[in-house]
Each structure stands twice: as structure tokens, then as C-alpha cells.
Design a protein around this motif. Structure first.
Motif, short mmCIF file in Angstrom:
data_model
loop_
_atom_site.label_atom_id
_atom_site.label_comp_id
_atom_site.label_asym_id
_atom_site.label_seq_id
_atom_site.Cartn_x
_atom_site.Cartn_y
_atom_site.Cartn_z
N THR A 110 1.58 -5.58 -15.35
CA THR A 110 1.26 -7.66 -15.06
C THR A 110 2.34 -8.41 -13.60
O THR A 110 2.03 -9.34 -13.31
N PRO A 132 1.86 -7.98 -10.15
CA PRO A 132 1.07 -8.43 -9.62
C PRO A 132 0.87 -10.14 -10.03
O PRO A 132 0.77 -10.57 -8.48
N PHE A 133 0.18 -9.87 -10.82
CA PHE A 133 0.32 -11.47 -10.44
C PHE A 133 1.12 -12.90 -10.71
O PHE A 133 0.50 -14.00 -11.00
N TRP A 183 3.12 -11.89 -8.78
CA TRP A 183 3.78 -12.76 -7.19
C TRP A 183 2.32 -13.78 -7.45
O TRP A 183 2.88 -13.96 -5.56
N LEU A 184 1.45 -13.29 -7.23
CA LEU A 184 0.31 -13.55 -6.86
C LEU A 184 0.49 -15.47 -7.29
O LEU A 184 -0.34 -16.36 -6.34
N ALA A 185 0.08 -15.71 -8.66
CA ALA A 185 0.93 -17.18 -8.62
C ALA A 185 2.39 -17.57 -7.53
O ALA A 185 2.09 -18.80 -7.65
N VAL A 223 -3.01 -1.89 -9.09
CA VAL A 223 -4.01 -3.36 -9.57
C VAL A 223 -2.63 -4.40 -7.69
O VAL A 223 -4.21 -5.30 -7.49
N TRP A 224 -2.37 -4.59 -7.31
CA TRP A 224 -1.55 -5.39 -6.11
C TRP A 224 -3.26 -5.17 -5.15
O TRP A 224 -3.23 -5.95 -4.66
N LEU A 239 -5.93 -6.45 -5.84
CA LEU A 239 -6.02 -7.93 -5.90
C LEU A 239 -6.08 -8.16 -4.32
O LEU A 239 -7.24 -8.98 -3.99
#
Length: 263
Positions: free
Chosen positions: A17, A19-20, A22-24, A213-214, A217
Motif C-alpha cells: 500500500t 504507493p498510495f 506516496w500519492l497522497a 502497483v506504483w 498508478l
């Protein structure tokens, strides 16, 4: 001149999880440096639209897919100003447009070598796509609409699209493996391109599923930006760039100390 770092830095292992997160974090940083990031994204969109229009007036709009693929490959190279934005925000500084448009580390020989490697990967992808296209049809589709009709309505075109996606996906992930950490790492002038790219590949090997996953995204957000006539990239590209900086910081634990010495 400061000595170049010759040792390979340690690489952290992260969860699926991550990558999520990092995105946030990239979204939060985007809001903190809203106007510089919007200007940065707008300049990128203006360049992309100019290339698309040049293809249109040259009667070569069918190469738009190649342009989109090239963007996917070289985008990390264009994000140096965003990596610097992330670093400045970490240090409690407020970045200005002038601070991030001209990044000294973007004008160094090591980054040129990295760009050359990406160019070779892209050239291989172009050759592979032409071979797949040539084996799929005896016709030359001169317009984008003809090509799309062939791809979506004819069995040979659908098979071509599936094979092309598979081959292109492998090549794109190879490019992603080379550059996703090495580009932000080259903000540190004591790091050379060989150490940076090896670290990037090691990071992929040690965190394959999270990095997959990253990558997915990044592709999804970039595709979203492109399908809006490139306008969505004004937001999605800066967010991805800032999130990539956070990914680098978490994956390479020694990066904070190195950066503090390099400033």
C-alpha cells in the motif's frame, strides 16, 4: 568539486500500500506549492500540445500513440523541477516558479547518459511496434481514425493491440526500472548515473509488487491526463512528480543525509 559517491546505498522494503501513501503525500505537496506546480504542469502541457499540433498539420497524427508512449518513458526526466520542489518543501522552504524551472542538476552529463538510455529503450519500442504492425496487416492506415477502426473492429487489429500492449508494457517497465529512482537521485551531485540506475533496478527487484502497483498508478494518472487533451496533465504530472520524490525518500534511506550534505 565534491567527490562522487561510489558505494551502493541501502534500499528499504515497503508494503503493497506504500504507493498510495506516496500519492497522497504528492497531492498534499501539490497543494502546498500550488501555483509553481500549476505553472510547471502548464508548460509541459503547452509543449505536448505543440507537438500534437505539429503532427496534425504534418498529416502524421497516427504517430500520436508513439508520442504518448515517449512521454511515458521520458516523463521522469522532465520532473527534475518537481523533485526539487519536494526537497524544498521538506526543508520548510516555499518554492517559487524560478526556483524549479532551472534546476542545476538537470544540466549535467550523468542525466544526459540517462536520457540516452531512455532514448535507446524508446527506439527499440518503436522498432518493435513497427514489426508488430507490419505482421498484423498489409495495409497502411494513413489517418488516426483508420488506425483506430482497424484496432477495435477487426480481429487482426485487436490481436495487434493485445500483442503491442504486452510488448510495450514490458519495455515500459524496463524504462521505469531504470529511471524511477535514478532521476530524483541525480539531484545529488555526488551520485553518478551508474550508481543511480543500479540502485533503481535494485529497488524494483526488492519491492517488485509495490513498484508494479506504483507503475500502474503512474500509467493510469498519465493516461487520464492525456485523454483530456493533455490538459489534465497540468495537475496529474506535478502530483506524480512530487509523489515520486516521496517514493525515492522512503526507498533509499540514505538519501536524506546525502541531500543535506549536497545542499
Amino acid at each position: 568539486m565534491e567527490p562522487t559517491t561510489t558505494h551502493l546505498p541501502a534500499v528499504n522494503t515497503v508494503g503493497l500500500t506504500a504507493p498510495f501513501g506516496w500519492l497522497a503525500g504528492g497531492w498534499a505537496d501539490f497543494r502546498k506549492a500550488l501555483w509553481p506546480c500549476l505553472v510547471y504542469g502548464a508548460i509541459l502541457v503547452a509543449l505536448s500540445l505543440s507537438l500534437a499540433m505539429a503532427l496534425y498539420f504534418a498529416g502524421a497524427l497516427r504517430w500520436l500513440f508513439a508520442l504518448a508512449a515517449a512521454f511515458m518513458l521520458v516523463a521522469p526526466m522532465f520532473a527534475m523541477g518537481l523533485y526539487k520542489t519536494g526537497r524544498m518543501l521538506e526543508q520548510g522552504e516555499r518554492p517559487r516558479v524560478g526556483d524549479i524551472l532551472l534546476v542545476r542538476s538537470a544540466f549535467r552529463q550523468d542525466l544526459m547518459y540517462l536520457g540516452l538510455a531512455l532514448f535507446l529503450v524508446y527506439s527499440f519500442w518503436v522498432e518493435a511496434s513497427q514489426i508488430i504492425y507490419g505482421l498484423s496487416t498489409y495495409r497502411v492506415h494513413k489517418t488516426l481514425s483508420e488506425l483506430l477502426t482497424f484496432m477495435f473492429t477487426q480481429p487482426d487489429g485487436q490481436n495487434m493491440a493485445m500483442v503491442g500492449k504486452a510488448v510495450g508494457g514490458v519495455i515500459a517497465f524496463l524504462a521505469f526500472s531504470l529511471v524511477v529512482v535514478s532521476a530524483p537521485m541525480l539531484l545529488n551531485e555526488k551520485t553518478n548515473v551508474f550508481i543511480a540506475t543500479i540502485t533503481s533496478v535494485r529497488k524494483i527487484a526488492q519491492n517488485f509488487l509495490p513498484m508494479l502497483v506504483w507503475a500502474m498508478l503512474i500509467v493510469a494518472l498519465t493516461a487520464l491526463g492525456i485523454t483530456t487533451g493533455f490538459l489534465g496533465l497540468i495537475v496529474t504530472f506535478p502530483v506524480i512528480g512530487l509523489a515520486s520524490w516521496r517514493a525515492y525518500r522512503e526507498l533509499v534511506p540514505s538519501s536524506r543525509g546525502d541531500m543535506e550534505q549536497a545542499v
